[in-house]
Design a protein around this motif. Structure first.
Motif, short mmCIF file in Angstrom:
data_model
loop_
_atom_site.label_atom_id
_atom_site.label_comp_id
_atom_site.label_asym_id
_atom_site.label_seq_id
_atom_site.Cartn_x
_atom_site.Cartn_y
_atom_site.Cartn_z
N GLY A 67 59.28 41.24 50.54
CA GLY A 67 60.33 41.14 49.50
C GLY A 67 60.90 42.48 49.06
O GLY A 67 61.52 42.59 48.01
N GLN A 68 60.67 43.53 49.88
CA GLN A 68 61.24 44.84 49.52
C GLN A 68 62.36 45.20 50.49
O GLN A 68 62.22 45.02 51.71
CB GLN A 68 60.17 45.92 49.72
CG GLN A 68 59.11 46.05 48.67
CD GLN A 68 58.10 47.09 49.16
OE1 GLN A 68 57.36 46.83 50.11
NE2 GLN A 68 58.16 48.29 48.58
N SER A 69 63.46 45.76 49.94
CA SER A 69 64.51 46.21 50.86
C SER A 69 64.09 47.56 51.46
O SER A 69 63.75 48.48 50.73
CB SER A 69 65.84 46.41 50.11
OG SER A 69 66.71 47.14 50.95
N PRO A 70 64.16 47.69 52.79
CA PRO A 70 63.78 48.96 53.41
C PRO A 70 64.88 50.01 53.36
O PRO A 70 64.69 51.14 53.76
CB PRO A 70 63.49 48.57 54.87
CG PRO A 70 64.33 47.38 55.11
CD PRO A 70 64.48 46.67 53.79
N ILE A 71 66.10 49.59 52.87
CA ILE A 71 67.18 50.60 52.78
C ILE A 71 67.72 50.63 51.35
O ILE A 71 67.68 49.62 50.64
CB ILE A 71 68.34 50.32 53.77
CG1 ILE A 71 68.96 48.93 53.57
CG2 ILE A 71 67.90 50.53 55.20
CD1 ILE A 71 70.23 48.72 54.40
N ASN A 72 68.27 51.78 50.98
CA ASN A 72 68.80 51.97 49.63
C ASN A 72 70.27 51.53 49.66
O ASN A 72 71.16 52.35 49.81
CB ASN A 72 68.67 53.47 49.30
CG ASN A 72 69.25 53.76 47.93
OD1 ASN A 72 69.51 52.83 47.17
ND2 ASN A 72 69.46 55.03 47.65
N ASP A 73 70.48 50.20 49.60
CA ASP A 73 71.85 49.68 49.75
C ASP A 73 72.10 48.69 48.60
O ASP A 73 71.35 47.75 48.40
CB ASP A 73 71.97 48.97 51.12
CG ASP A 73 73.34 48.34 51.32
OD1 ASP A 73 74.13 48.87 52.10
OD2 ASP A 73 73.62 47.32 50.65
N GLU A 74 73.16 48.97 47.83
CA GLU A 74 73.49 48.14 46.65
C GLU A 74 73.57 46.66 47.00
O GLU A 74 72.95 45.81 46.38
CB GLU A 74 74.88 48.57 46.11
CG GLU A 74 74.91 49.86 45.32
CD GLU A 74 74.02 49.82 44.09
OE1 GLU A 74 73.13 50.69 43.98
OE2 GLU A 74 74.19 48.89 43.29
#
Ligand code: SAJ
Length: 423
Positions: free
Chosen positions: A44-51
């Motif tokens: 459940g974690q996004s691996p990229i810093n994307d809005e």
């Protein structure tokens, strides 16, 4: 087959697409080779810093895996793997070939395979098609194959993935239709069908090459106006009042990123196959690639005027990212600028608020405590909004504004030497 979409490659293109498909009700199989990325997504974690991903990350509807056999359960298989160039600026289709091979080993009847990665015109129907047909299935009949170029603009809050029109072209009409049907369901904008996958591939290359040549044009104008003592930002403001036929682009310290600085090389190289020499595109690339060196020359000129030497000069680099307000450093001109400064014996300190792990200091104040000269490479909002009196208080002597984003007049009023790119 249920309405399942398999997305191959979960990066800046694939992950937003996976989230969009999940948001629109599809089950999504996300395939990647990076185990860390797979684990993060399944946790459940996004691996990229994307809005967009952060706001639309329906992780419970995205099953991440490195097992290509999972595509057997999908109706659509969409390829979003990188298509970089190597150090000789030659296309590197290895990721596309690898993905196509893995798909071929698991290809099913009625699969709809769509390539979104940016490739040169002809890649889908010459390279991908033959790899997929090694499965024994016939393209356009047993399975369908199309190209739909990605048009993600990371960080753009207005033009999010569902709002951007898309262009679709298949290896035959049936492939075009079947691919267009998916995009018609997930995209809230126009879906344009073109004659074949080649026209779809050429569309993306042309729209990004258009941008590259326009940036090269304005970079050359900036170099000319530097000699003429003309403020190019004023001229762009003036020219932009023309309500038709002018489109502003802005000079800068260089053209980075994985799109604009890469895509033209795909066409330049492909055109050799049909004996065409893209001299204009090559010249544009040469001009844009010259901007990091030009930026360093501007600093050296200002140092000379102060009787200072670049050797052992303490220089602060504002920004590593290739464009404003993102943490993406792919092909950033900052790296070339840092390399050139170090080769000349300068003492370089880097600060990028979006890249703390790649910064030598942890704040702008700490940077200013350690340097005498500044080169702004990335127009992050933190730099555009910085309190300019801080520069005076910390005895900054020269500011090279590589994105023409600082207040020139105010900096000069503070008794600091200012040079922009073309102003
Ligand atoms: N740059 C300039 N002058 C300009 C515009 C950009 O020097 O006038 C530089 C930027 O600083 C950066 C590089 O060029 O280093 C690329 O900037 P970009 O704004 O084109 O950003 P990208 O690389 O993220 O390009 C994406 C592309 N989108 C896709 O390929 C789907 C591009 O087609 C878009 O036009 C662009 O975003 C956009 O408009 O934001």
């Amino acid at each position: 087959m249920d309405e399942t979409v398999a997305v191959i490659g979960l990066g800046y293109v694939g992950l937003p697409l996976a989230c969009l498909c999940a948001k629109k009700g599809y089950s999504v199989i996300g395939i990647d080779i990076n185990k860390d990325k797979i684990n993060k997504i399944n946790n459940g974690q996004s691996p990229i810093n994307d809005e967009y991903v952060k706001e639309n990350f329906l992780h419970n509807k995205i099953k991440a895996t490195d097992d290509f056999s999972e595509i057997k359960n999908a109706k659509y298989v969409i390829v979003c793997v990188p298509t970089p160039v190597n150090e000789k600026h030659l296309p590197d289709l290895s990721y596309v070939r690898e993905a196509s091979k893995s798909i071929s080993e698991n290809l099913q009847k009625n699969h709809i395979v769509i390539i979104e990665s940016t490739v040169y015109p002809g890649t889908t129907e010459e390279i991908v098609l033959s790899i997929l047909e090694s499965s024994g299935l016939k393209a356009g009949e047993d399975f369908f194959l199309a190209h739909c170029p990605e048009r993600i603009d990371p960080g753009n809050k207005k033009w999010t993935i569902e709002k951007i029109p898309r262009v679709v072209g298949g290896i035959n009409n049936k492939s075009t239709e079947k691919a267009a049907e998916l995009y018609g369901k997930i995209i809230e904008a126009e879906i344009v069908e073109v004659k074949s996958s080649k026209e779809a591939e050429a569309t993306k290359i042309m729209e990004n090459t258009f941008r590259d040549v326009n940036i090269a044009f304005i970079n050359e104008m900036a170099k000319s106006f530097d000699k003429a003592g003309i403020d190019i930002m004023d001229v762009i403001k003036g020219a932009s009042t023309k309500p038709f036929a002018f489109m502003p682009h802005y000079p800068g310290a260089g053209v980075g990123g994985h799109c604009i600085s890469v895509d033209p090389y795909y066409l330049i190289d492909r055109a050799k196959n049909y004996n065409f020499n893209h001299e204009f595109l090559k010249l544009a690339r040469k001009i844009n690639n010259s901007m990091p060196e030009y930026t360093v020359e501007l600093l050296e000129d200002e140092l000379k005027k102060l009787g200072e030497n670049i050797k052992n000069a303490k220089i602060g680099i504002l920004g590593l990212a290739y464009k404003a307000n993102v943490d993406d450093t792919r092909k950033s001109p900052a790296f070339e600028i840092i390399k050139l400064l170090k080769e000349k014996g300068a003492l370089v300190t880097v600060y990028d608020p979006y890249l703390p792990q790649k910064s030598a200091v942890s704040s702008l104040q700490e940077l200013l405590n350690n340097v005498d000269y500044l080169v702004l490479v990335t127009n992050h909002k933190e730099f555009k909004e910085m309190e300019l009196n801080l520069l005076k208080e910390n005895n900054i002597k020269i500011v090279i504004d590589g994105r023409n984003c600082l207040d020139k007049e105010q900096i000069i009023k503070l008794g600091i030497k200012y040079k922009g790119i073309g102003r």
